[in-house]
Design a protein around this motif. Structure first.
Motif, PDB file in Angstrom:
ATOM      1  N   GLN A 130      22.568  57.291  38.961  1.00 47.59           N
ATOM      2  CA  GLN A 130      21.971  56.723  37.451  1.00 47.59           C
ATOM      3  C   GLN A 130      21.195  55.229  37.727  1.00 47.59           C
ATOM      4  OE1 GLN A 130      22.713  58.359  35.188  1.00 47.59           O
ATOM      5  NE2 GLN A 130      23.258  60.278  36.398  1.00 47.59           N
ATOM      6  N   ASN A 131      19.864  55.016  36.571  1.00 47.35           N
ATOM      7  CA  ASN A 131      19.608  53.601  36.534  1.00 47.35           C
ATOM      8  C   ASN A 131      19.135  52.793  35.471  1.00 47.35           C
ATOM      9  OD1 ASN A 131      18.426  53.957  39.122  1.00 47.35           O
ATOM     10  ND2 ASN A 131      16.445  53.280  38.394  1.00 47.35           N
ATOM     11  N   ILE A 132      19.423  52.026  35.001  1.00 45.29           N
ATOM     12  CA  ILE A 132      19.589  50.827  34.326  1.00 45.29           C
ATOM     13  C   ILE A 132      17.829  50.616  33.383  1.00 45.29           C
ATOM     14  CG2 ILE A 132      19.969  49.297  32.757  1.00 45.29           C
ATOM     15  CD1 ILE A 132      22.671  48.840  34.096  1.00 45.29           C
ATOM     16  N   VAL A 133      16.988  50.640  31.948  1.00 44.16           N
ATOM     17  CA  VAL A 133      16.381  50.662  31.717  1.00 44.16           C
ATOM     18  C   VAL A 133      16.373  49.681  30.709  1.00 44.16           C
ATOM     19  CG1 VAL A 133      14.047  51.880  30.665  1.00 44.16           C
ATOM     20  CG2 VAL A 133      15.070  53.530  32.261  1.00 44.16           C
ATOM     21  N   VAL A 134      15.117  48.770  30.758  1.00 39.48           N
ATOM     22  CA  VAL A 134      15.228  47.570  30.301  1.00 39.48           C
ATOM     23  C   VAL A 134      14.067  46.863  29.715  1.00 39.48           C
ATOM     24  CG1 VAL A 134      17.693  46.164  31.390  1.00 39.48           C
ATOM     25  CG2 VAL A 134      14.933  45.621  32.316  1.00 39.48           C
ATOM     26  N   ARG A 135      13.310  45.892  28.837  1.00 46.37           N
ATOM     27  CA  ARG A 135      12.205  45.251  28.739  1.00 46.37           C
ATOM     28  C   ARG A 135      11.742  44.574  30.149  1.00 46.37           C
ATOM     29  NH1 ARG A 135      15.339  45.329  24.050  1.00 46.37           N
ATOM     30  NH2 ARG A 135      16.016  43.146  24.054  1.00 46.37           N
ATOM     31  N   THR A 143      21.028  42.836  36.421  1.00 49.26           N
ATOM     32  CA  THR A 143      20.026  43.686  37.561  1.00 49.26           C
ATOM     33  C   THR A 143      21.400  44.497  37.695  1.00 49.26           C
ATOM     34  OG1 THR A 143      21.429  41.194  38.263  1.00 49.26           O
ATOM     35  CG2 THR A 143      18.958  41.194  38.736  1.00 49.26           C
ATOM     36  N   SER A 144      22.418  44.286  37.121  1.00 53.42           N
ATOM     37  CA  SER A 144      22.837  45.461  37.157  1.00 53.42           C
ATOM     38  C   SER A 144      24.192  45.932  35.965  1.00 53.42           C
ATOM     39  CB  SER A 144      24.564  45.111  38.200  1.00 53.42           C
ATOM     40  OG  SER A 144      24.799  43.921  37.464  1.00 53.42           O
ATOM     41  N   LYS A 145      25.159  46.269  35.681  1.00 56.80           N
ATOM     42  CA  LYS A 145      25.871  46.972  34.413  1.00 56.80           C
ATOM     43  C   LYS A 145      26.170  45.508  34.337  1.00 56.80           C
ATOM     44  CE  LYS A 145      29.818  49.196  36.609  1.00 56.80           C
ATOM     45  NZ  LYS A 145      29.344  48.837  38.296  1.00 56.80           N
ATOM     46  N   ASP A 146      26.985  44.790  35.214  1.00 58.31           N
ATOM     47  CA  ASP A 146      27.465  44.174  34.429  1.00 58.31           C
ATOM     48  C   ASP A 146      27.139  42.640  33.733  1.00 58.31           C
ATOM     49  OD1 ASP A 146      29.366  44.822  35.771  1.00 58.31           O
ATOM     50  OD2 ASP A 146      29.260  43.951  37.575  1.00 58.31           O
ATOM     51  N   ILE A 195      18.370  51.213  28.394  1.00 59.95           N
ATOM     52  CA  ILE A 195      19.073  52.417  28.075  1.00 59.95           C
ATOM     53  C   ILE A 195      19.767  52.694  29.897  1.00 59.95           C
ATOM     54  CG2 ILE A 195      18.615  54.590  28.113  1.00 59.95           C
ATOM     55  CD1 ILE A 195      16.318  53.191  25.907  1.00 59.95           C
ATOM     56  N   ILE A 196      20.740  53.788  29.344  1.00 62.20           N
ATOM     57  CA  ILE A 196      21.478  54.335  30.913  1.00 62.20           C
ATOM     58  C   ILE A 196      20.870  55.483  31.182  1.00 62.20           C
ATOM     59  CG2 ILE A 196      23.093  54.749  32.702  1.00 62.20           C
ATOM     60  CD1 ILE A 196      24.763  52.929  30.554  1.00 62.20           C
ATOM     61  N   MET A 197      20.045  55.969  32.675  1.00 65.95           N
ATOM     62  CA  MET A 197      19.362  56.835  32.223  1.00 65.95           C
ATOM     63  C   MET A 197      19.265  57.493  33.685  1.00 65.95           C
ATOM     64  SD  MET A 197      15.363  56.251  30.007  1.00 65.95           S
ATOM     65  CE  MET A 197      14.832  57.814  30.753  1.00 65.95           C
ATOM     66  N   GLU A 198      19.579  59.315  33.837  1.00 64.97           N
ATOM     67  CA  GLU A 198      19.358  59.273  35.360  1.00 64.97           C
ATOM     68  C   GLU A 198      17.812  59.642  35.946  1.00 64.97           C
ATOM     69  OE1 GLU A 198      21.032  62.542  37.967  1.00 64.97           O
ATOM     70  OE2 GLU A 198      21.067  62.117  35.963  1.00 64.97           O
ATOM     71  N   THR A 214      12.997  49.171  35.430  1.00 64.09           N
ATOM     72  CA  THR A 214      13.978  49.713  35.967  1.00 64.09           C
ATOM     73  C   THR A 214      13.977  49.289  37.133  1.00 64.09           C
ATOM     74  OG1 THR A 214      15.564  52.306  36.199  1.00 64.09           O
ATOM     75  CG2 THR A 214      13.020  51.767  36.645  1.00 64.09           C
ATOM     76  N   PHE A 215      15.618  49.609  37.298  1.00 65.83           N
ATOM     77  CA  PHE A 215      16.831  49.281  38.674  1.00 65.83           C
ATOM     78  C   PHE A 215      17.809  50.135  38.110  1.00 65.83           C
ATOM     79  CE2 PHE A 215      17.896  46.385  35.153  1.00 65.83           C
ATOM     80  CZ  PHE A 215      19.588  46.751  34.852  1.00 65.83           C
ATOM     81  N   ASP A 216      19.045  50.295  39.547  1.00 70.55           N
ATOM     82  CA  ASP A 216      19.720  50.693  39.943  1.00 70.55           C
ATOM     83  C   ASP A 216      21.000  50.521  38.825  1.00 70.55           C
ATOM     84  OD1 ASP A 216      22.040  52.247  41.255  1.00 70.55           O
ATOM     85  OD2 ASP A 216      20.531  53.221  42.197  1.00 70.55           O
ATOM     86  N   GLY A 217      21.562  51.171  38.890  1.00 64.62           N
ATOM     87  CA  GLY A 217      22.580  50.517  37.131  1.00 64.62           C
ATOM     88  C   GLY A 217      24.171  50.065  38.101  1.00 64.62           C
ATOM     89  N   GLY A 218      24.164  50.280  39.375  1.00 69.72           N
ATOM     90  CA  GLY A 218      25.421  50.357  40.352  1.00 69.72           C
ATOM     91  C   GLY A 218      26.326  50.515  39.499  1.00 69.72           C
TER      92      GLY A 218
END
Length: 494
Positions: A130-135, A143-146, A195-198, A214-218
């Motif tokens: 699961q990754n997080i997509v940002v601008r 850099t993480s979901k936190d 956005i949280i994406m596969e 994008t980066f790993d959401g942790g």
């Protein structure tokens, strides 16, 4: 003695209610036989999720491709049947499976405990993460979901990402949309922060769009949240066994890597990035065929809905004007019920609920739903027009020996039509715009095709602008046509 009998009866009921459904499911498991007998495997997917599934133009034809589609082709090949792909919104996939619109679902779907309550799953065929997509401008901020504490994030409706967001990011505000392309647009227009994406899908979007990072959401993932599986109808053990055999072959030969590579090449080709030096990214003009196809469906749905809706409206209006309660009350109840429920629910009810009894295609379901909805509104317009005609007109016609039916046809209705023509025109224009709701069940109308272009082009604003212009041309042309006949009626009356 009496208490013992009561206890025995209660225990018997509990045992029957517990085990009988399971016995019936096992006894009625003809899922594999059913697929083979019709010689077609109908697969439901949401084709806005590259590289899993997405639209691409191959040899001038629009096709749904991707890793999941390659897996579906392998399963169909092993079963010895043809493959049919149904592109449906992600949040409508499970209802479509439960009512038998599709045989299986392959759409990067995780086998969560919540979903297992309503459907069965195959073995996991791919683990992506699961990754997080940002601008890009926010890539160093988040850099993480936190880091997204109390921020607004986007997820696909009904997805595992939605569950993860609710469970592990409870302080964040969540925006759920049915299409990834809509989430991308929301991100680019600053409606959301991430956005949280596969992971594979996130990587595919970022690779083809400089406006994303994008980066790993942790995320802390459970076993059932770490991979995609094939969903089947509850109690389809024989079909699951056959699917698992295909998945086992795919894993043994490491075919998912080949499928992903092929999907990546098709994705680049659809973007005009086929590796040739003179290749250039496609412009919106290159997707004209999608807009043309969508416009054609929109016109077809609107014309047929106006035709059948008008017939239904006339019948309902005459029923509501009847002196007999048995005729008047059902029409009144129908009109009030339709006007009191959203059209989206009506479309989904016709397609899923009624479709459970009768297998109605998506296009036919859309036309039926829009026609039934429009008929209720047209009936009220016609009824008000008939009531606006002076009763003296009817009395004069009857005094000349005309029957009530003849007077209505030649005297009352022509005058009523002139009075209600502007209101009817507005209703016809409304049908053109509101027919877009049928896109939620996979009908390829203008809105549906716009989302495909958005997915293919990775542009959010341009496809919407083109669609707005097309809708304006359709409605403006119809307005001019209606105005022409309105002037003609006024001239004839003079």
């Amino acid at each position: 003695m009496m208490k013992r009998k009561i206890m025995t009866i209660v225990l018997s009921i509990i045992l029957i209610s517990t085990f009988l459904p399971k016995i019936q499911v096992l006894a009625a498991d003809n899922s594999l036989k059913k697929v083979k007998s019709k010689e077609t495997l109908v697969v439901g997917t949401s084709a806005d999720f590259p590289p899993y599934e997405f639209h691409a133009t191959l040899d001038g034809q629009d096709e749904i491709v991707g890793m999941d589609i390659s897996i579906a082709e392998k399963i169909a090949e092993d079963l010895g049947v043809k493959l049919e792909i149904q592109d449906i919104g992600f949040d409508s996939l499970l209802p479509a499976l439960e009512v038998g619109k599709v045989d299986i679902i392959i759409s990067g779907m995780s086998a969560s405990d919540e979903r297992k309550e309503s459907v069965d799953f195959s073995e996991v065929y791919y683990i992506g993460g699961q990754n997080i997509v940002v601008r890009p401008s926010d890539n160093e901020i988040y850099t993480s979901k936190d880091d997204l504490y109390q921020k607004k994030i986007g997820v696909q409706t009904g997805s595992i990402q939605e569950s993860l967001a609710k469970e592990q990011m409870p302080d964040s505000s969540i925006l759920s949309l049915s299409k990834i392309t809509d989430l991308i647009l929301a991100l680019k227009t600053n409606k959301i922060e991430a956005i949280i994406m596969e992971k594979p899908s996130a990587m595919a979007y970022v690779a083809n769009d400089n406006g994303l990072a994008t980066f790993d959401g942790g995320f802390e993932l459970q076993e059932d949240e770490q991979g995609a599986a094939v969903a089947v109808k509850k109690g389809s053990a024989s079909l699951v066994t056959a699917i698992n055999q295909s998945i086992s072959t795919i894993k043994e030969n490491n075919l998912t890597e080949d499928y992903l590579k092929e999907a990546g090449e098709l994705l680049k080709e659809s973007q005009g990035q086929d590796g040739q030096e003179d290749s250039k990214p496609k412009t919106i003009i290159n997707y004209w065929s999608y807009f043309a196809k969508g416009t054609g469906y929109t016109i077809l749905i609107s014309v047929l809905s106006v035709f059948f809706g008008s017939i239904l409206g006339v019948i309902l209006s005459l029923m509501r004007l009847s002196d007999r309660k048995l005729i008047r009350l059902p029409a009144t109840a129908y009109v009030e019920f339709v006007r009191g429920t959203p059209m989206m629910i009506q479309v989904m009810f016709i397609y899923f609920a009624v479709g459970y009894l009768i297998n109605i295609p998506a296009l036919a379901s859309g036309i039926i739903a829009v026609s039934l909805n429009s008929g209720a509104y047209i009936s009220e317009i016609i009824r008000s027009g008939l009531n606006s005609v002076n009763k003296g007109q009817t009395e004069a016609a009857r005094s000349l020996g005309m029957s009530k039916k003849t007077a209505m046809r030649y005297i009352v209705f022509p005058q009523a039509l002139k009075n209600i023509w502007p209101a009817l025109g507005n209703e016809f224009i409304t049908i053109i715009k509101e027919s877009s709701i049928v896109s939620i069940i996979g009908v390829g109308d203008l809105i549906f095709q716009t989302k495909i272009v958005t997915s293919l082009s990775y542009r959010g604003i341009a496809p919407l602008a083109v669609t707005m212009v097309i809708y304006f041309i359709l409605t403006f042309s119809l307005t001019k046509l209606l105005n022409h006949y309105e002037r003609k009626m006024n001239h004839d009356q003079i």
